[in-house]
Design a protein around this motif. Structure first.
Motif, PDB file in Angstrom:
ATOM      1  N   PRO A  77      13.416  -6.873  -9.307  1.00  9.86           N
ATOM      2  CA  PRO A  77      12.512  -6.014  -8.750  1.00  9.86           C
ATOM      3  C   PRO A  77      13.120  -4.286  -8.941  1.00  9.86           C
ATOM      4  O   PRO A  77      14.299  -4.007  -8.982  1.00  9.86           O
ATOM      5  CB  PRO A  77      12.911  -6.241  -7.114  1.00  9.86           C
ATOM      6  CG  PRO A  77      13.028  -7.412  -7.071  1.00  9.86           C
ATOM      7  CD  PRO A  77      14.000  -7.868  -8.488  1.00  9.86           C
ATOM      8  N   MET A  78      12.280  -3.652  -9.472  1.00 10.81           N
ATOM      9  CA  MET A  78      12.434  -2.355  -9.827  1.00 10.81           C
ATOM     10  C   MET A  78      12.211  -1.231  -8.948  1.00 10.81           C
ATOM     11  O   MET A  78      11.450  -0.433  -8.791  1.00 10.81           O
ATOM     12  CB  MET A  78      11.492  -1.915 -11.392  1.00 10.81           C
ATOM     13  CG  MET A  78      11.430  -2.860 -12.441  1.00 10.81           C
ATOM     14  SD  MET A  78      10.366  -2.424 -13.678  1.00 10.81           S
ATOM     15  CE  MET A  78      10.673  -0.774 -14.145  1.00 10.81           C
ATOM     16  N   VAL A  79      13.447  -1.193  -8.059  1.00  7.46           N
ATOM     17  CA  VAL A  79      13.323  -0.412  -6.974  1.00  7.46           C
ATOM     18  C   VAL A  79      14.802   0.198  -6.980  1.00  7.46           C
ATOM     19  O   VAL A  79      15.941  -0.486  -7.459  1.00  7.46           O
ATOM     20  CB  VAL A  79      13.313  -1.025  -5.667  1.00  7.46           C
ATOM     21  CG1 VAL A  79      11.852  -1.754  -5.479  1.00  7.46           C
ATOM     22  CG2 VAL A  79      14.329  -2.260  -5.561  1.00  7.46           C
ATOM     23  N   PRO A  80      15.031   1.419  -6.537  1.00  8.50           N
ATOM     24  CA  PRO A  80      16.555   1.985  -6.485  1.00  8.50           C
ATOM     25  C   PRO A  80      17.384   1.164  -5.480  1.00  8.50           C
ATOM     26  O   PRO A  80      17.146   0.610  -4.312  1.00  8.50           O
ATOM     27  CB  PRO A  80      16.271   3.290  -5.784  1.00  8.50           C
ATOM     28  CG  PRO A  80      14.884   3.646  -6.015  1.00  8.50           C
ATOM     29  CD  PRO A  80      14.216   2.115  -5.898  1.00  8.50           C
ATOM     30  N   PHE A  81      18.364   0.827  -5.979  1.00 12.21           N
ATOM     31  CA  PHE A  81      19.409  -0.001  -5.175  1.00 12.21           C
ATOM     32  C   PHE A  81      20.478   0.876  -4.391  1.00 12.21           C
ATOM     33  O   PHE A  81      21.270   1.414  -4.540  1.00 12.21           O
ATOM     34  CB  PHE A  81      20.471  -0.923  -6.176  1.00 12.21           C
ATOM     35  CG  PHE A  81      19.842  -2.028  -6.905  1.00 12.21           C
ATOM     36  CD1 PHE A  81      19.859  -3.285  -6.147  1.00 12.21           C
ATOM     37  CD2 PHE A  81      19.176  -1.742  -8.055  1.00 12.21           C
ATOM     38  CE1 PHE A  81      19.061  -4.160  -7.078  1.00 12.21           C
ATOM     39  CE2 PHE A  81      18.637  -2.871  -8.699  1.00 12.21           C
ATOM     40  CZ  PHE A  81      18.510  -4.114  -8.062  1.00 12.21           C
ATOM     41  N   SER A  82      19.577   1.232  -3.148  1.00 16.24           N
ATOM     42  CA  SER A  82      20.107   2.052  -2.086  1.00 16.24           C
ATOM     43  C   SER A  82      20.037   1.944  -0.689  1.00 16.24           C
ATOM     44  O   SER A  82      19.023   0.740  -0.598  1.00 16.24           O
ATOM     45  CB  SER A  82      19.671   3.645  -2.521  1.00 16.24           C
ATOM     46  OG  SER A  82      18.197   3.411  -2.423  1.00 16.24           O
ATOM     47  N   PHE A  83      20.603   2.569   0.243  1.00 17.26           N
ATOM     48  CA  PHE A  83      20.318   2.133   1.669  1.00 17.26           C
ATOM     49  C   PHE A  83      19.011   2.682   2.042  1.00 17.26           C
ATOM     50  O   PHE A  83      18.464   2.103   3.025  1.00 17.26           O
ATOM     51  CB  PHE A  83      21.250   2.810   2.398  1.00 17.26           C
ATOM     52  CG  PHE A  83      22.766   2.296   2.368  1.00 17.26           C
ATOM     53  CD1 PHE A  83      22.850   1.255   3.016  1.00 17.26           C
ATOM     54  CD2 PHE A  83      23.948   2.805   1.728  1.00 17.26           C
ATOM     55  CE1 PHE A  83      24.260   0.610   3.122  1.00 17.26           C
ATOM     56  CE2 PHE A  83      25.176   2.223   1.613  1.00 17.26           C
ATOM     57  CZ  PHE A  83      25.361   1.241   2.317  1.00 17.26           C
ATOM     58  N   GLU A  84      18.305   3.627   1.370  1.00 16.81           N
ATOM     59  CA  GLU A  84      16.918   4.132   1.705  1.00 16.81           C
ATOM     60  C   GLU A  84      16.013   2.637   1.189  1.00 16.81           C
ATOM     61  O   GLU A  84      14.996   2.415   2.128  1.00 16.81           O
ATOM     62  CB  GLU A  84      16.624   5.412   0.851  1.00 16.81           C
ATOM     63  CG  GLU A  84      15.177   5.884   1.096  1.00 16.81           C
ATOM     64  CD  GLU A  84      14.938   6.960   0.428  1.00 16.81           C
ATOM     65  OE1 GLU A  84      13.701   7.462   0.251  1.00 16.81           O
ATOM     66  OE2 GLU A  84      15.864   7.413  -0.545  1.00 16.81           O
ATOM     67  N   THR A  85      16.144   2.099   0.346  1.00 16.32           N
ATOM     68  CA  THR A  85      15.243   0.902   0.016  1.00 16.32           C
ATOM     69  C   THR A  85      15.644  -0.026   0.897  1.00 16.32           C
ATOM     70  O   THR A  85      14.652  -0.739   1.195  1.00 16.32           O
ATOM     71  CB  THR A  85      15.794   0.563  -1.629  1.00 16.32           C
ATOM     72  OG1 THR A  85      15.691   1.492  -2.591  1.00 16.32           O
ATOM     73  CG2 THR A  85      15.022  -0.757  -1.857  1.00 16.32           C
TER      74      THR A  85
ATOM     75  N   ALA B  63       0.546  -1.253  -0.067  1.00 14.82           N
ATOM     76  CA  ALA B  63      -0.109   0.083   0.050  1.00 14.82           C
ATOM     77  C   ALA B  63       0.817   1.313  -0.162  1.00 14.82           C
ATOM     78  O   ALA B  63       0.779   2.276  -0.720  1.00 14.82           O
ATOM     79  CB  ALA B  63      -0.891   0.102   1.179  1.00 14.82           C
ATOM     80  N   GLN B  64       2.035   1.255   0.645  1.00 14.90           N
ATOM     81  CA  GLN B  64       2.763   2.427   1.053  1.00 14.90           C
ATOM     82  C   GLN B  64       3.693   2.603  -0.164  1.00 14.90           C
ATOM     83  O   GLN B  64       4.230   3.681  -0.740  1.00 14.90           O
ATOM     84  CB  GLN B  64       3.655   2.313   2.422  1.00 14.90           C
ATOM     85  CG  GLN B  64       2.652   2.455   3.323  1.00 14.90           C
ATOM     86  CD  GLN B  64       3.418   2.432   4.645  1.00 14.90           C
ATOM     87  OE1 GLN B  64       4.497   2.814   4.863  1.00 14.90           O
ATOM     88  NE2 GLN B  64       2.669   1.788   5.663  1.00 14.90           N
ATOM     89  N   HIS B  65       4.375   1.535  -0.754  1.00 14.20           N
ATOM     90  CA  HIS B  65       5.319   1.665  -1.787  1.00 14.20           C
ATOM     91  C   HIS B  65       5.343   0.905  -3.095  1.00 14.20           C
ATOM     92  O   HIS B  65       5.975   1.263  -3.978  1.00 14.20           O
ATOM     93  CB  HIS B  65       6.868   1.091  -0.978  1.00 14.20           C
ATOM     94  CG  HIS B  65       7.141   1.767   0.272  1.00 14.20           C
ATOM     95  ND1 HIS B  65       7.639   3.181   0.260  1.00 14.20           N
ATOM     96  CD2 HIS B  65       7.134   1.266   1.532  1.00 14.20           C
ATOM     97  CE1 HIS B  65       7.732   3.535   1.481  1.00 14.20           C
ATOM     98  NE2 HIS B  65       7.572   2.643   2.051  1.00 14.20           N
ATOM     99  N   GLY B  66       4.255   0.249  -3.229  1.00 18.15           N
ATOM    100  CA  GLY B  66       4.032  -0.826  -4.616  1.00 18.15           C
ATOM    101  C   GLY B  66       4.688  -2.137  -4.293  1.00 18.15           C
ATOM    102  O   GLY B  66       5.117  -2.489  -3.721  1.00 18.15           O
ATOM    103  N   VAL B  67       4.138  -2.707  -5.382  1.00 21.10           N
ATOM    104  CA  VAL B  67       4.544  -4.276  -5.394  1.00 21.10           C
ATOM    105  C   VAL B  67       5.846  -4.562  -5.804  1.00 21.10           C
ATOM    106  O   VAL B  67       6.391  -5.719  -5.357  1.00 21.10           O
ATOM    107  CB  VAL B  67       3.717  -4.715  -6.526  1.00 21.10           C
ATOM    108  CG1 VAL B  67       4.065  -4.612  -7.800  1.00 21.10           C
ATOM    109  CG2 VAL B  67       3.525  -6.303  -6.343  1.00 21.10           C
ATOM    110  N   GLU B  68       6.676  -3.602  -6.453  1.00 24.50           N
ATOM    111  CA  GLU B  68       8.023  -3.694  -6.679  1.00 24.50           C
ATOM    112  C   GLU B  68       8.935  -3.962  -5.454  1.00 24.50           C
ATOM    113  O   GLU B  68       9.681  -4.949  -5.244  1.00 24.50           O
ATOM    114  CB  GLU B  68       8.465  -2.767  -7.756  1.00 24.50           C
ATOM    115  CG  GLU B  68       7.860  -2.662  -8.967  1.00 24.50           C
ATOM    116  CD  GLU B  68       8.296  -4.105  -9.941  1.00 24.50           C
ATOM    117  OE1 GLU B  68       9.380  -4.717  -9.493  1.00 24.50           O
ATOM    118  OE2 GLU B  68       7.495  -4.365 -10.467  1.00 24.50           O
ATOM    119  N   TYR B  69       8.460  -3.116  -4.373  1.00 26.25           N
ATOM    120  CA  TYR B  69       9.288  -3.140  -2.965  1.00 26.25           C
ATOM    121  C   TYR B  69       8.848  -4.528  -2.568  1.00 26.25           C
ATOM    122  O   TYR B  69       9.674  -4.995  -1.627  1.00 26.25           O
ATOM    123  CB  TYR B  69       8.881  -2.028  -2.260  1.00 26.25           C
ATOM    124  CG  TYR B  69       9.486  -0.712  -2.699  1.00 26.25           C
ATOM    125  CD1 TYR B  69      10.657  -0.410  -1.604  1.00 26.25           C
ATOM    126  CD2 TYR B  69       9.058   0.192  -3.603  1.00 26.25           C
ATOM    127  CE1 TYR B  69      11.156   0.841  -2.122  1.00 26.25           C
ATOM    128  CE2 TYR B  69       9.910   1.258  -3.982  1.00 26.25           C
ATOM    129  CZ  TYR B  69      10.868   1.515  -3.069  1.00 26.25           C
ATOM    130  OH  TYR B  69      11.858   2.477  -3.310  1.00 26.25           O
TER     131      TYR B  69
END
Length: 518
Positions: free
Chosen positions: A228-236, A81-87
């Motif tokens: 998964p289409m998410v940013p590869f970062s510490f935030e993710t 709900a907050q970030h989407g299915v890719e997360y």
């Protein structure tokens, strides 16, 4: 050695047919859990296929069925709900890696620490959860799209078909065991509804009600590789790590408890650490192929065992049949009346619930009864993982409380006027107060000997209690002697260090849980 099934044609037939039965029951559950998690139905169906086939091939418990589960779906819903299915895919992938690491580190053995009352509560609570989950099938969408309870003729037809399904499953094995009773019941009730043109709710109706699309279908293609289409970062990582840890823990707890239950039913033993790795690999693949992940499914595992499925072939065939339904057989599966599947699950509920637990009331310690009921209630109100954790914690506290009473001392004064305390029992955080109450420095003579030959110091609290005792006698200006402590205890004592009498031949050897040792 990998063993697909037991030797003989009968085993192959049993595993294959029980796999078909399981696959039929998997479809509506996978769809329902997908909607709980807030994802498309195919995401749930793909998860059931990938979890099922991978854990059956490389898992540690032949005959156990894995797929998309409600316990994990309720954890996923807020992330989607907050970030989407890719997360979600990224979190499932990370959860799988955590589970693989758990297996490599051999953490599966800790499931043996779950007490029997917790297992009873887990099983009973799970049976209630499965029962309550079936009640939603007695709801239909009204003209405004809202779910309302069935009434009138549709309700009577639904109840009649459920009872017929249960009757077939119960009585058919008394006549023949050539075919799984659950499969015969599903096929018979489906044909009855089709030929009599009964107004019965089908799998397609469930899919339409949940999606709001009358043309909704389970048809689809093969799962496709998808990073998964998410940013590869510490935030993710910061976003997905808490969900991944919870998903991994929930999945392993439910899987290992299900493994223990199947072990008991089949009088065989699965391999917990190997199952951790199998679950982890399956979830990792899910994250890379667009599935929602999952874990062992107690209901489907019970259907499989009751239908004669024992080998890895049963889980493999269930997964392959499910994939076949998705690719080419969706129209046939969507015709199955929900009542037939509900009847199968009600039989599972009756077989899962430990009815013998009622006979134990008043015959086992009250604390064990309380723990069993507590775990069942928490299972129904929250989820299985939390219930088991709560049960283990409460059981551990009860154990500590009971053993805190087991420390005592025999006392006497020898001919030299020295008072002796011979301590027996465990000295740990729960018993330190009882230990302190054994001594009376004010009234004791000037020389006191404390003997730990029949006692054991288990933790830092026990060491502090000995140091505090030394300080009490020092303030009273009396001489305290302590003997028969382990070398490790002697090294860790601070205030009582000079008061310990060293005897290399008689002093015991054991380890103490204390941070200073690290």
């Amino acid at each position: 050695m990998f063993q697909l099934t037991c030797p003989g044609r009968q085993c192959v037939k049993n595993d294959t047919l029980s796999g078909l039965t399981v696959a039929l029951a998997l479809v509506p559950e996978a769809i329902a859990f997908a909607f709980v998690a807030g994802v498309e139905p195919l995401v749930g169906l793909y998860a059931a296929f990938m979890m099922g086939i991978i854990t059956s091939i490389i898992g540690g418990r032949p005959g156990m069925i894995s797929g998309a589960t409600g316990a994990m779906a309720v954890v996923m819903v807020s992330l989607v709900a907050q970030h989407g299915v890719e997360y979600l895919f990224a979190a499932v992938l990370l959860a799988g890696l955590i589970q693989i690491l758990s297996g490599v580190l051999r953490l599966g053995k800790f499931i043996r620490m779950v007490p029997h009352p917790v297992m009873l509560g887990f099983v009973n609570g799970l049976a209630i959860v499965i029962f309550l989950a079936q009640l939603q099938q007695f709801q239909v969408a009204d003209a405004d799209g809202n779910l309302v309870w069935m009434s009138g003729e549709p309700l009577l037809i639904m109840l009649g078909l459920v009872v017929l399904t249960m009757a077939i499953i119960h009585f058919l094995p008394k006549l023949t065991s050539a075919l799984p009773a659950s499969l015969v019941a599903i096929v018979s009730v489906t044909l009855l509804v089709f030929y009599l043109d009964l107004d019965a709710r089908t799998v397609q109706g469930v899919l339409a009600d949940m999606s709001g699309n009358p043309q909704a279908t389970i048809a689809g293609g093969l799962p496709e590789f998808h990073i998964p289409m998410v940013p590869f970062s510490f935030e993710t990582l910061y976003i997905i790590l808490p969900y991944a840890v919870i998903l991994a823990a929930v999945g392993l707890i439910e899987s290992l408890l299900t493994l223990s239950l199947i072990d008991e039913l089949t009088e065989s033993r699965g391999r917990g650490n190997k199952e951790c790795i199998g679950q982890g690999v399956a979830n990792t693949v899910n994250g890379l192929f667009g599935g929602m992940g999952g874990c062992a499914m107690i209901g489907q595992s019970m259907i499989n065992i009751n239908s004669g499925g024992r080998g890895r072939l049963s889980g493999i065939s269930a997964a392959l049949f499910l994939l076949t339904f998705i690719l080419v057989g969706s129209s046939l599966i969507e015709m199955i009346p929900v009542a037939a599947l509900v009847g199968v699950m009600f039989i599972v509920v009756l077989g899962t619930f430990e009815w013998a637990s009622f006979r134990l009331l008043g015959k086992i310690p009250l604390a064990d009864t309380f723990v069993g009921i507590l775990v069942a209630v928490v299972t129904v109100l929250t989820d299985l993982a939390i219930a088991v954790i709560v049960g283990v914690i409460v059981s551990a506290l009860v154990f500590a409380w009971e053993h805190a009473k087991h420390i005592y001392a025999k006392t006497y004064v020898d001919k030299y006027g020295i008072k002796h305390y011979e301590i027996s029992g465990p000295l740990f955080f729960g018993s330190v107060q009882t230990f302190a109450d054994l001594f009376n420095p004010k009234d004791d003579p000037d020389e006191v000997m404390v003997d730990f030959a029949n006692a054991r110091v288990y933790d830092h609290s026990g060491l502090e209690a000995i140091d505090a005792l030394a300080e009490r006698y020092t303030r009273a200006e009396k001489r305290l002697h302590i003997k028969h402590l382990s070398q490790e205890c002697q090294n860790l004592l601070v205030k009582a260090g000079d008061l310990v009498e060293v005897n290399m031949l008689e002093d015991p050897r054991y380890h103490v849980a204390d941070d200073r040792l690290a």
